[in-house]
Design an enzyme around this catalytic site. Sequence first.
Site, PDB file in Angstrom:
ATOM      1  N   HIS A 162      -1.488  -7.043   5.953  1.00 22.82           N
ATOM      2  CA  HIS A 162      -0.909  -6.340   7.371  1.00 22.82           C
ATOM      3  C   HIS A 162      -1.913  -5.595   7.907  1.00 22.82           C
ATOM      4  CE1 HIS A 162      -0.926  -3.971   3.507  1.00 22.82           C
ATOM      5  NE2 HIS A 162      -1.432  -2.561   3.984  1.00 22.82           N
ATOM      6  N   HIS A 219      -2.368  -2.041  10.280  1.00 27.59           N
ATOM      7  CA  HIS A 219      -1.591  -0.930  10.656  1.00 27.59           C
ATOM      8  C   HIS A 219      -2.268  -0.980  11.793  1.00 27.59           C
ATOM      9  CE1 HIS A 219      -1.247   0.649   6.083  1.00 27.59           C
ATOM     10  NE2 HIS A 219      -2.485  -0.161   6.062  1.00 27.59           N
TER      11      HIS A 219
HETATM   12  P1  AMP Z   1      -2.411  -0.377   1.827  1.00 24.96           P
HETATM   13  O1  AMP Z   1      -2.853   0.680   1.648  1.00 24.96           O
HETATM   14  O2  AMP Z   1      -3.239  -1.011   3.820  1.00 24.96           O
HETATM   15  O3  AMP Z   1      -2.189  -1.528   1.232  1.00 24.96           O
HETATM   16  O4  AMP Z   1      -1.153   0.176   2.939  1.00 24.96           O
HETATM   17  C1  AMP Z   1      -0.026  -0.379   2.757  1.00 24.96           C
HETATM   18  C2  AMP Z   1       0.344   0.720   2.870  1.00 24.96           C
HETATM   19  O5  AMP Z   1       2.152   0.153   3.197  1.00 24.96           O
HETATM   20  C3  AMP Z   1       1.278   2.163   3.270  1.00 24.96           C
HETATM   21  O6  AMP Z   1      -0.063   3.363   4.585  1.00 24.96           O
HETATM   22  C4  AMP Z   1       2.338   2.662   2.523  1.00 24.96           C
HETATM   23  O7  AMP Z   1       2.931   3.915   3.335  1.00 24.96           O
HETATM   24  C5  AMP Z   1       3.071   1.699   3.112  1.00 24.96           C
HETATM   25  N1  AMP Z   1       4.489   0.782   2.408  1.00 24.96           N
HETATM   26  C6  AMP Z   1       4.729   1.070   0.997  1.00 24.96           C
HETATM   27  N2  AMP Z   1       5.991   0.668   1.393  1.00 24.96           N
HETATM   28  C7  AMP Z   1       6.440  -0.030   2.421  1.00 24.96           C
HETATM   29  C8  AMP Z   1       7.686   0.164   2.521  1.00 24.96           C
HETATM   30  N3  AMP Z   1       8.765   0.188   1.922  1.00 24.96           N
HETATM   31  N4  AMP Z   1       8.112   0.004   4.156  1.00 24.96           N
HETATM   32  C9  AMP Z   1       7.595   0.462   4.744  1.00 24.96           C
HETATM   33  N5  AMP Z   1       6.487   0.406   4.560  1.00 24.96           N
HETATM   34  C10 AMP Z   1       5.598   0.530   3.080  1.00 24.96           C
END
Ligand code: AMP
Length: 137
Positions: free
Chosen positions: A101, A103
């Site tokens: 993903h 950001h």
């Molecule tokens: P990372 O640290 O790059 O793996 O980021 C994972 C991101 O996913 C974090 O910024 C979380 O806030 C986001 N996240 C986790 N669960 C959900 C969800 N159900 N819907 C939207 N974002 C999410």
Amino acid sequence: MKDTNCLFCKIATGEIPCDKVYEDADTLAFLDIHPVNPGHTLVIPKEHCQNVFETPEEIWNKVMQSVQKVAQAIRTGLPTEDLNIAMNNGTYAGQVVFHAHVHIMPRHAGDGFELWHGKMYAEGEASVIAEKIKKAF
Ligand code: AMP
Ligand code: ZN
């Protein structure tokens, strides 16, 4: 292919709800549940790939095209001029959800979100490091 234990695969199939902002055949963009600032969006491939290392080139290119489209829409639709685009790849890089993903984070003056702090190279170190990377292609 879908990974049945993966949170973002479940979001991609609609099993878990999200605030969707964009979708096409191969990618999906939705609001991060804990935004750095309002409008913080995640762009994912619909196919399960763990991170940059695992994502096939064709899918990677599609994700990047969506990232640019979504960034433009965030800038047009929200009161934000500036934004960061970032991706965490691996545990020590801060990756928590192991479905690739990107950001997209709107930024505002004085929002308190800091960037990384750079270090200095020792004398001669940079060219040695650059050489190691070049040899790895
Ligand atoms: P990372 O640290 O790059 O793996 O980021 C994972 C991101 O996913 C974090 O910024 C979380 O806030 C986001 N996240 C986790 N669960 C959900 C969800 N159900 N819907 C939207 N974002 C999410
Ligand atoms: Zn997944």
